[in-house]
Write a protein that holds these residues in place. Structure first.
Motif, short mmCIF file in Angstrom:
data_model
loop_
_atom_site.label_atom_id
_atom_site.label_comp_id
_atom_site.label_asym_id
_atom_site.label_seq_id
_atom_site.Cartn_x
_atom_site.Cartn_y
_atom_site.Cartn_z
N LYS A 170 30.84 -40.90 71.25
CA LYS A 170 30.50 -39.54 71.67
C LYS A 170 31.27 -39.20 72.95
O LYS A 170 31.52 -40.07 73.78
N ASP A 230 29.68 -34.58 76.77
CA ASP A 230 28.66 -33.86 76.00
C ASP A 230 27.30 -33.95 76.70
O ASP A 230 27.00 -34.93 77.38
N LEU A 287 21.14 -35.67 74.67
CA LEU A 287 20.42 -35.08 73.54
C LEU A 287 18.94 -34.87 73.80
O LEU A 287 18.29 -34.10 73.10
N ASP A 304 13.50 -37.10 73.49
CA ASP A 304 13.01 -35.77 73.16
C ASP A 304 11.55 -35.70 73.60
O ASP A 304 10.94 -36.71 73.96
N SER A 351 26.85 -43.40 71.85
CA SER A 351 25.44 -43.06 71.78
C SER A 351 24.78 -43.87 70.67
O SER A 351 25.34 -44.02 69.58
N TYR A 400 17.45 -41.91 72.89
CA TYR A 400 18.86 -42.25 72.78
C TYR A 400 19.29 -43.10 73.96
O TYR A 400 18.87 -42.87 75.10
N LYS A 440 22.73 -43.74 75.83
CA LYS A 440 24.13 -43.30 75.91
C LYS A 440 24.85 -44.14 76.94
O LYS A 440 24.39 -44.28 78.08
#
Length: 299
Positions: A176, A180, A183, A206, A278, A289, A291
């Motif tokens: 990734k 970016d 997430l 999340d 990721s 996640y 990363k």
């Protein structure tokens, strides 16, 4: 004096090694190149072997265990001892089903013959000799310490199991962009440094997954992200690193204090030329996640 060229063959049953070892030696018997073959039985052993030895060519069978679902193939251009290597991939898969790190390789469809393998090997070895084994222009000059990443993954799973988080499953690691956005909606970031790695590790949740984890951690039901529970993400990071300490301290790793990032779309500022990977996880209620970002390391 002959130039030593080292070849890593990732092959769980010695089939590829048996096909190429003697014919390759014969092909280069009267040349200036001396090929040396090293075999790894799976992706995990390949990662270990690349810690201490530089390879000019890596030959991979994509069906070997602990390869396509682990971090090894996704970091081939980041490991200090394979970032300059030419890659040969033996596979039954179509190129679009392979990770980005393998698509630019020499691809050989199964069943493969000795002639095909030797032809590809000679091309790669002669190329590396002519170019001084220089890396492709697109390959960044950085290195990931895969031992640290694996230790963190194991510690994360152990800690969450201790918290009582059920049915954790690990997805496939993917390359990734380091630029970016993360997430998750709440994240914890630490800077990591070791002899072969410099970069960042982020654990990002999340909302549903974070509330699940923090509820079990605090032993009190949490229904919203707020100022009272947001700092727990940094504490989760601390617990994970504490769990992994017995392994990663042997690698000369230094860590900073976790920094909490609130809100979706958070970005880690990193230098040009960095690279990211990721690894997604899912629980019964949500996703989180890991990363990993590697930044260029001065040679």
């Amino acid at each position: 004096m002959k130039t030593r060229k080292t070849i890593l063959i990732v092959d769980n049953n010695s089939g590829l090694e048996n096909l190429v070892r003697e014919p390759l030696g014969e092909q280069f018997r009267n040349s200036d190149i001396s090929p040396v073959v090293v075999r790894a039985k799976d992706g995990a052993e390949a990662a270990i072997k690349t810690e201490n030895q530089k390879f000019d060519v890596v030959l991979i069978d994509t069906e070997v265990p602990r390869l396509m679902d682990g971090g090894f193939v996704y970091g081939l251009h980041t490991y200090k001892n394979t970032q300059d290597a030419n890659l040969i991939v033996v596979t039954q898969r179509e190129s679009h089903d392979l990770p980005d790190t393998l698509r630019s390789s020499v691809l050989l469809k199964k069943p493969v013959t000795t002639e095909d393998l030797i032809k590809a090997m000679m091309k790669c070895l002669n190329q590396s000799e002519a170019s001084g084994a220089s890396a492709p222009p697109s390959a960044a000059k950085y290195a990931v310490d895969v031992r640290v990443i694996n230790a963190i993954i194991k510690a994360t799973l152990n800690v969450f199991a201790q918290f009582g988080v059920q049915n954790i499953s690990m997805g496939k690691a993917e390359a990734k962009s380091p630029h970016d956005a993360l997430l998750g909606e709440i994240s914890s970031v630490v800077e990591i440094k070791s002899q072969s790695y410099q970069g960042y590790l982020a654990i990002s949740f999340d909302k549903a997954c974070y509330l699940e984890v923090v509820s079990t951690m605090l032993m009190e039901e949490q229904t919203e992200l707020n100022s009272e529970n947001q700092d727990a993400v940094g504490e989760i990071n601390n617990i994970i690193f504490g769990n992994a300490k017995s392994e990663i301290t042997n690698f000369g790793v230094q860590l900073t204090v976790p920094k909490v990032l609130m809100g979706a779309g958070s970005v880690i500022a990193c230098a040009a030329g960095s690279a990211g990977m990721s690894i997604p996880f899912s629980t019964t209620k949500g996703r989180f996640y890991l990363k990993v970002i590697a930044v260029p390391v001065a040679k």
